[in-house]
Design a protein around this motif. Structure first.
Motif: not given
Length: 413
Positions: A141-144, A171, A184-185, A188, A292, A294, A336
């Motif tokens: 999973l990515y948030s950036d 997302s 929320s991410r 992925a 995740d 992050e 999470l």
């Protein structure tokens, strides 16, 4: 001789070596102080990682080194007093992670990894083990956005060069795939090929039962009693000494302690890891393992509950457990997923056996006819056990190795 081969160590690697040799008609005794699968094979993310064609390099950017040096990271923790003992192997690890040298290691590592699904199926098909191998893959999973874009570029290259398959979720797609995810991410990457093992210990036990059903023998004993017996080898079992023409050292992080006595001192080192299981609240579920980026830890659905698996801890092998990473990770994991109570209060701890060049040691023990090595698999012992078993059995039985064994030879150290 009472047996033609003694395999020392009954983790996934040792059990797989023993089973492959037994299938080739060798009389094999498998020896360990514990029951099969109770060492490092017991605790891991439960993934047969077909996508892991790139081993873990030593971080080389200043920002990453500074992050780790603060000793507050979730993925890496160290005991300051233990660092002098790690200085030499970690310096060599850093050296081998230089991009050109790393590319050489990655090619050799990928040659092993790309076989892992076929080799596990070859041992598991037609047995209860197949039910443990869930073809659901796992997700990162990515948030950036920049990190996500870089990961997608690497995934595309892995698909092109090594046949790694994946799908990309935005997302909304991630929320649909994991409806009980509480954050929320951005998106992925779902690696679709890997097997998620619902009980890694049970998988090792299943392979061990196959070995015994085919005539192999498991005994308790102390591998450190290994000695020469004429042209062969002797080790002390719990009841009687055992002798054999050949011996395989598959002792994971403890292997170098034994090989040193026979003139071979590879610069191996151990990374300690922890896990703990949690129940989920109500009817909540986690459908597949996820990491995740992050948060930097893995959550995986297992028979025992959702397993939280930490990164690496650098400590003396005999130091008492310090599950600081688990304590730091648990509140984040609860943000999470709707985790309920802990399944066990005392977490599991084990040691992953690592080499500075990120490749396992597979092949003859230098200067010791009839002795063989099968250790140093770092994070991928569960993934590469059957591959290692087949490759070493090919060499020991005089068959043409199904893979070129040169990159994994012991003499490189």
């Amino acid at each position: 001789m009472a047996a033609s081969v003694i395999v020392l160590g009954a983790g996934m690697v040792g059990v797989s070596v023993a089973l492959h040799l037994q299938r080739r008609g060798r009389a094999v005794t498998l020896l360990d102080r514990q029951a099969p699968g109770e060492g490092a094979s017991f605790g891991n993310g439960g993934l047969i990682q077909r996508e892991a064609v790139h081993p873990h390099p030593f971080p080389r950017s200043f920002s990453e080194l500074r992050r780790i040096a603060g000793n507050t990271a979730l993925d890496v923790h160290y005991h300051p007093g233990a660092l002098p003992g790690f200085a030499s192997p970690l310096l060599r690890y850093w050296w081998h992670s230089e991009p050109t040298r790393y590319e050489h290691a990655a090619r050799a590592f990928a040659a092993l990894i790309t076989t892992c699904l076929d080799e596990h199926r070859a041992l598991a098909e037609g047995t209860e083990a197949m039910a443990l191998l869930r073809p659901i893959g796992w997700m990162k999973l990515y948030s950036d956005a920049a990190t996500f874009d870089a990961a997608l570029a690497q995934a595309r290259a892995a698909h092109e060069h090594h046949g790694v398959n994946y799908t990309v979720l935005d997302s909304m797609g991630l929320a649909a795939a994991e409806p009980h995810l509480q954050v929320s991410r951005l998106g992925a990457i779902h690696f679709t090929d890997p097997y998620s093992v619902s009980d890694p210990h049970a998988l090792t036990l299943s392979y061990a039962r196959q070995f015994e059903a085919a005539g192999g023998r498991f005994v308790h004993g102390d591998a450190m009693t290994l000695s020469r017996a004429g042209s062969g080898w002797r080790v002390q079992g719990a009841e009687d000494p055992i002798e054999a023409e050949d011996v395989v050292i598959a002792l994971g992080a403890a292997a170098a302690n034994l090989t040193r006595r026979f003139g071979y001192a590879p610069p191996t080192f151990g990374k300690r890891g922890y896990h703990r299981h949690y129940r989920m609240r109500g009817n909540a579920t986690l459908n597949r393992p996820m990491l995740d980026t992050e948060s930097r830890f893995l959550l995986a659905p297992m028979r025992a509950g959702v397993r939280l698996t930490t990164g690496a801890e650098f400590a003396a092998n005999d130091a008492p457990p310090t599950p600081i990473q688990l304590e730091r990770a648990e509140p984040i994991a609860r943000s999470l997923l709707p985790l309920a109570e802990r399944v066990e209060e005392t977490p599991w701890m084990g040691i992953r056996p690592c080499t500075p060049d990120m490749l396992p040691i597979i092949g003859p023990l230098p200067g010791q006819p009839g002795a063989w090595c099968a250790f140093g698999h770092a994070h991928q012992g569960l993934t590469l056990g059957p591959t290692t078993g087949r490759l070493l059995a090919d060499m020991m039985c005089g068959e043409a190795p199904f893979l070129d064994p040169t990159p994994y030879r012991a003499e490189r150290f």
